[in-house]
Design an enzyme around this catalytic site. Sequence first.
Site, PDB file in Angstrom:
ATOM      1  N   TYR A  67      13.183  51.637 -17.365  1.00  0.00           N
ATOM      2  CA  TYR A  67      14.491  52.302 -17.466  1.00  0.00           C
ATOM      3  C   TYR A  67      15.359  52.042 -16.244  1.00  0.00           C
ATOM      4  CZ  TYR A  67      13.392  54.430 -21.901  1.00  0.00           C
ATOM      5  OH  TYR A  67      13.106  54.587 -23.233  1.00  0.00           O
ATOM      6  N   ASP A 104      23.798  53.376 -22.793  1.00  0.00           N
ATOM      7  CA  ASP A 104      24.617  52.841 -21.696  1.00  0.00           C
ATOM      8  C   ASP A 104      25.937  53.612 -21.609  1.00  0.00           C
ATOM      9  OD1 ASP A 104      25.294  50.133 -23.950  1.00  0.00           O
ATOM     10  OD2 ASP A 104      26.732  51.683 -23.379  1.00  0.00           O
ATOM     11  N   HIS A 119      21.215  59.562 -28.632  1.00  0.00           N
ATOM     12  CA  HIS A 119      19.899  59.255 -28.052  1.00  0.00           C
ATOM     13  C   HIS A 119      19.899  59.363 -26.532  1.00  0.00           C
ATOM     14  CE1 HIS A 119      19.041  56.860 -31.969  1.00  0.00           C
ATOM     15  NE2 HIS A 119      18.913  58.137 -32.139  1.00  0.00           N
ATOM     16  N   CYS A 156      10.314  71.605  -8.827  1.00  0.00           N
ATOM     17  CA  CYS A 156       8.914  71.903  -9.164  1.00  0.00           C
ATOM     18  C   CYS A 156       7.991  70.726  -8.874  1.00  0.00           C
ATOM     19  CB  CYS A 156       8.827  72.275 -10.648  1.00  0.00           C
ATOM     20  SG  CYS A 156       8.931  70.845 -11.736  1.00  0.00           S
ATOM     21  N   THR A 194      24.762  48.038 -35.574  1.00  0.00           N
ATOM     22  CA  THR A 194      23.505  48.769 -35.706  1.00  0.00           C
ATOM     23  C   THR A 194      22.704  48.248 -36.898  1.00  0.00           C
ATOM     24  OG1 THR A 194      22.412  50.930 -35.883  1.00  0.00           O
ATOM     25  CG2 THR A 194      24.512  50.663 -37.071  1.00  0.00           C
ATOM     26  N   GLN A 221      24.875  40.162 -39.108  1.00  0.00           N
ATOM     27  CA  GLN A 221      23.721  40.083 -40.010  1.00  0.00           C
ATOM     28  C   GLN A 221      23.804  41.141 -41.107  1.00  0.00           C
ATOM     29  OE1 GLN A 221      21.471  37.713 -39.566  1.00  0.00           O
ATOM     30  NE2 GLN A 221      22.532  37.049 -37.695  1.00  0.00           N
TER      31      GLN A 221
HETATM   32  C1  BV8 Z   1      12.399  62.109 -34.535  1.00  0.00           C
HETATM   33  C2  BV8 Z   1      16.722  55.931 -26.827  1.00  0.00           C
HETATM   34  C3  BV8 Z   1      11.202  64.067 -35.085  1.00  0.00           C
HETATM   35  C4  BV8 Z   1      15.598  55.403 -25.996  1.00  0.00           C
HETATM   36  C5  BV8 Z   1      16.178  55.486 -29.188  1.00  0.00           C
HETATM   37  C6  BV8 Z   1      12.578  58.630 -41.408  1.00  0.00           C
HETATM   38  C7  BV8 Z   1      12.138  57.444 -41.908  1.00  0.00           C
HETATM   39  C8  BV8 Z   1      11.371  56.586 -41.076  1.00  0.00           C
HETATM   40  C9  BV8 Z   1      11.070  56.906 -39.759  1.00  0.00           C
HETATM   41  C10 BV8 Z   1      11.517  58.089 -39.270  1.00  0.00           C
HETATM   42  C11 BV8 Z   1      12.246  58.950 -40.085  1.00  0.00           C
HETATM   43  N1  BV8 Z   1      12.553  60.032 -39.332  1.00  0.00           N
HETATM   44  C12 BV8 Z   1      12.051  59.880 -38.076  1.00  0.00           C
HETATM   45  C13 BV8 Z   1      11.396  58.709 -38.018  1.00  0.00           C
HETATM   46  C14 BV8 Z   1      10.745  58.185 -36.839  1.00  0.00           C
HETATM   47  C15 BV8 Z   1      11.703  57.480 -35.876  1.00  0.00           C
HETATM   48  C16 BV8 Z   1      12.336  56.290 -36.551  1.00  0.00           C
HETATM   49  O1  BV8 Z   1      13.457  56.316 -37.006  1.00  0.00           O
HETATM   50  N2  BV8 Z   1      11.559  55.200 -36.581  1.00  0.00           N
HETATM   51  C17 BV8 Z   1      12.085  53.946 -37.185  1.00  0.00           C
HETATM   52  C18 BV8 Z   1      11.986  52.841 -36.179  1.00  0.00           C
HETATM   53  C19 BV8 Z   1      11.308  53.611 -38.399  1.00  0.00           C
HETATM   54  N3  BV8 Z   1      12.735  58.381 -35.384  1.00  0.00           N
HETATM   55  C20 BV8 Z   1      12.431  59.146 -34.299  1.00  0.00           C
HETATM   56  O2  BV8 Z   1      11.362  59.119 -33.728  1.00  0.00           O
HETATM   57  C21 BV8 Z   1      13.519  60.088 -33.823  1.00  0.00           C
HETATM   58  N4  BV8 Z   1      12.964  61.383 -33.552  1.00  0.00           N
HETATM   59  O3  BV8 Z   1      12.383  61.752 -35.685  1.00  0.00           O
HETATM   60  O4  BV8 Z   1      11.847  63.269 -34.083  1.00  0.00           O
HETATM   61  C22 BV8 Z   1      11.224  65.394 -34.563  1.00  0.00           C
HETATM   62  C23 BV8 Z   1      12.065  66.295 -35.153  1.00  0.00           C
HETATM   63  C24 BV8 Z   1      12.060  67.615 -34.686  1.00  0.00           C
HETATM   64  C25 BV8 Z   1      11.212  67.961 -33.622  1.00  0.00           C
HETATM   65  C26 BV8 Z   1      10.398  67.012 -33.014  1.00  0.00           C
HETATM   66  C27 BV8 Z   1      10.421  65.693 -33.461  1.00  0.00           C
HETATM   67  C28 BV8 Z   1      14.116  59.604 -32.469  1.00  0.00           C
HETATM   68  C29 BV8 Z   1      14.738  58.275 -32.608  1.00  0.00           C
HETATM   69  C30 BV8 Z   1      15.465  57.889 -31.294  1.00  0.00           C
HETATM   70  C31 BV8 Z   1      14.628  56.987 -30.428  1.00  0.00           C
HETATM   71  N5  BV8 Z   1      15.377  56.554 -29.244  1.00  0.00           N
HETATM   72  N6  BV8 Z   1      16.874  55.151 -28.050  1.00  0.00           N
HETATM   73  C32 BV8 Z   1      15.888  54.029 -25.432  1.00  0.00           C
HETATM   74  O5  BV8 Z   1      16.973  53.477 -25.672  1.00  0.00           O
HETATM   75  O6  BV8 Z   1      15.003  53.527 -24.718  1.00  0.00           O
HETATM   76  S1  BV8 Z   1      16.352  54.519 -30.608  1.00  0.00           S
HETATM   77  C33 BV8 Z   1      17.008  53.000 -30.046  1.00  0.00           C
HETATM   78  O7  BV8 Z   1      16.662  52.075 -31.027  1.00  0.00           O
HETATM   79  C34 BV8 Z   1      18.499  52.919 -29.944  1.00  0.00           C
HETATM   80  O8  BV8 Z   1      19.077  54.083 -29.424  1.00  0.00           O
HETATM   81  C35 BV8 Z   1      18.903  52.675 -31.399  1.00  0.00           C
HETATM   82  O9  BV8 Z   1      19.001  53.862 -32.102  1.00  0.00           O
HETATM   83  C36 BV8 Z   1      17.718  51.915 -31.927  1.00  0.00           C
HETATM   84  C37 BV8 Z   1      18.047  50.468 -32.016  1.00  0.00           C
HETATM   85  O10 BV8 Z   1      18.831  50.310 -33.134  1.00  0.00           O
HETATM   86  P1  BV8 Z   1      20.272  49.577 -33.019  1.00  0.00           P
HETATM   87  O11 BV8 Z   1      21.106  50.243 -31.996  1.00  0.00           O
HETATM   88  O12 BV8 Z   1      20.760  49.480 -34.397  1.00  0.00           O
HETATM   89  O13 BV8 Z   1      19.909  48.152 -32.413  1.00  0.00           O
HETATM   90  P2  BV8 Z   1      19.006  47.002 -33.028  1.00  0.00           P
HETATM   91  O14 BV8 Z   1      18.587  46.191 -31.892  1.00  0.00           O
HETATM   92  O15 BV8 Z   1      18.010  47.564 -33.949  1.00  0.00           O
HETATM   93  O16 BV8 Z   1      20.042  46.159 -33.944  1.00  0.00           O
HETATM   94  C38 BV8 Z   1      21.151  45.566 -33.348  1.00  0.00           C
HETATM   95  C39 BV8 Z   1      22.098  45.244 -34.503  1.00  0.00           C
HETATM   96  O17 BV8 Z   1      23.283  44.694 -33.920  1.00  0.00           O
HETATM   97  C40 BV8 Z   1      21.538  44.207 -35.476  1.00  0.00           C
HETATM   98  O18 BV8 Z   1      21.836  44.613 -36.797  1.00  0.00           O
HETATM   99  C41 BV8 Z   1      22.309  42.926 -35.113  1.00  0.00           C
HETATM  100  O19 BV8 Z   1      22.547  42.111 -36.234  1.00  0.00           O
HETATM  101  C42 BV8 Z   1      23.617  43.501 -34.579  1.00  0.00           C
HETATM  102  N7  BV8 Z   1      24.296  42.663 -33.575  1.00  0.00           N
HETATM  103  C43 BV8 Z   1      23.737  41.818 -32.676  1.00  0.00           C
HETATM  104  N8  BV8 Z   1      24.718  41.256 -31.901  1.00  0.00           N
HETATM  105  C44 BV8 Z   1      25.906  41.785 -32.331  1.00  0.00           C
HETATM  106  C45 BV8 Z   1      25.638  42.693 -33.394  1.00  0.00           C
HETATM  107  N9  BV8 Z   1      26.605  43.396 -34.025  1.00  0.00           N
HETATM  108  C46 BV8 Z   1      27.901  43.178 -33.606  1.00  0.00           C
HETATM  109  N10 BV8 Z   1      28.231  42.330 -32.579  1.00  0.00           N
HETATM  110  C47 BV8 Z   1      27.271  41.618 -31.943  1.00  0.00           C
HETATM  111  N11 BV8 Z   1      27.616  40.788 -30.947  1.00  0.00           N
HETATM  112 ZN    ZN Z   2      11.095  70.257 -12.263  1.00  0.00          ZN
END
Ligand code: BV8
Ligand code: ZN
Length: 253
Positions: A67, A104, A119, A156, A194, A221
Amino acid sequence: MVEVREAAKVLSQARRVVVFTGAGISAESGVPTFRDALTGLWERFDAQALATPQAFQDDPDLVWGWYEWRRTVIRRVHPNPGHEAVAAIEARTPRSVVITQNVDDLHERAGSAGPLHLHGSLFEPRCASCARSAPVPDGEEPAEGRRLAPPRCEHCSGPVRPGVVWFGEALPEQILETAVQEATDCDVLLTIGTSGLVYPAAEIPKVAAMFGATVIQVNPQPTPLDAVAGINLHGTAATILPALVTAAWPRLS
Ligand code: BV8
Ligand code: ZN
């Protein structure tokens, strides 16, 4: 592009706009997306595995180092014309809000007012034990990255963690509630850069469509959101969005 003109017409008449963004909008600033393979120290790791409470538990120096390396990258890059076009859309529409999955600060640096960070942010570290906020380190990490022990909490002496939402963790309730409400009330939702695979964030464009808004997708895409979007603009954020703003408000550009 015919679709850009069609999208511009809808956007120029919109009263309430939601701009929903993912990692793709920061790609042209030089920020790796989540799909992009990790490099340096982390090349053999999967981002989704590193972004978990378990990974921080097992190897806090590896995760904190990652990070801090990402925060250093963000400090070195700049908002691109995609971020700037989003700020222009906000300035030209009666009411709008940016809802981002990105940790970011490029939307803020491009002039966007109060984006909702679903997030979390790389600039809001807090104590993993007492949850009190901690100072943002000002160090610079080496390009290839390194293990780095998390600072200790001044209150703490618990370990400080990044202020982001990890997989398996709940999203900030108030922010999620506001985001869902804005999606319900908007008449146009732009989804930009996204993959629409992470939940519950990926529900946001679907909620907007369900309540009658026009969803416009910008992505080079295809994604699962192609079916939700009324208009799909296949291209990059930094090329498509400035063209969309010029087409929507020709006299202001
Ligand atoms: C939770 C912070 C429960 C950290 C992030 C339902 C169905 C299936 C799974 C689940 C579900 N519900 C929950 C889940 C589990 C999980 C999940 O979704 N898993 C997925 C992978 C299957 N979700 C969770 O765990 C969430 N929490 O459910 O908690 C709970 C509830 C109550 C109490 C306790 C617990 C939490 C999810 C958040 C995780 N944290 N980020 C960090 O950044 O390090 S997620 C992180 O990944 C990002 O923030 C973002 O959300 C994600 C990445 O996705 P994108 O941003 O879309 O990026 P990606 O690289 O995937 O794609 C890029 C896109 O851009 C592509 O399409 C590409 O073509 C395009 N692109 C590329 N270049 C360009 C472009 N577009 C335009 N211009 C360009 N130049
Ligand atoms: Zn503390």
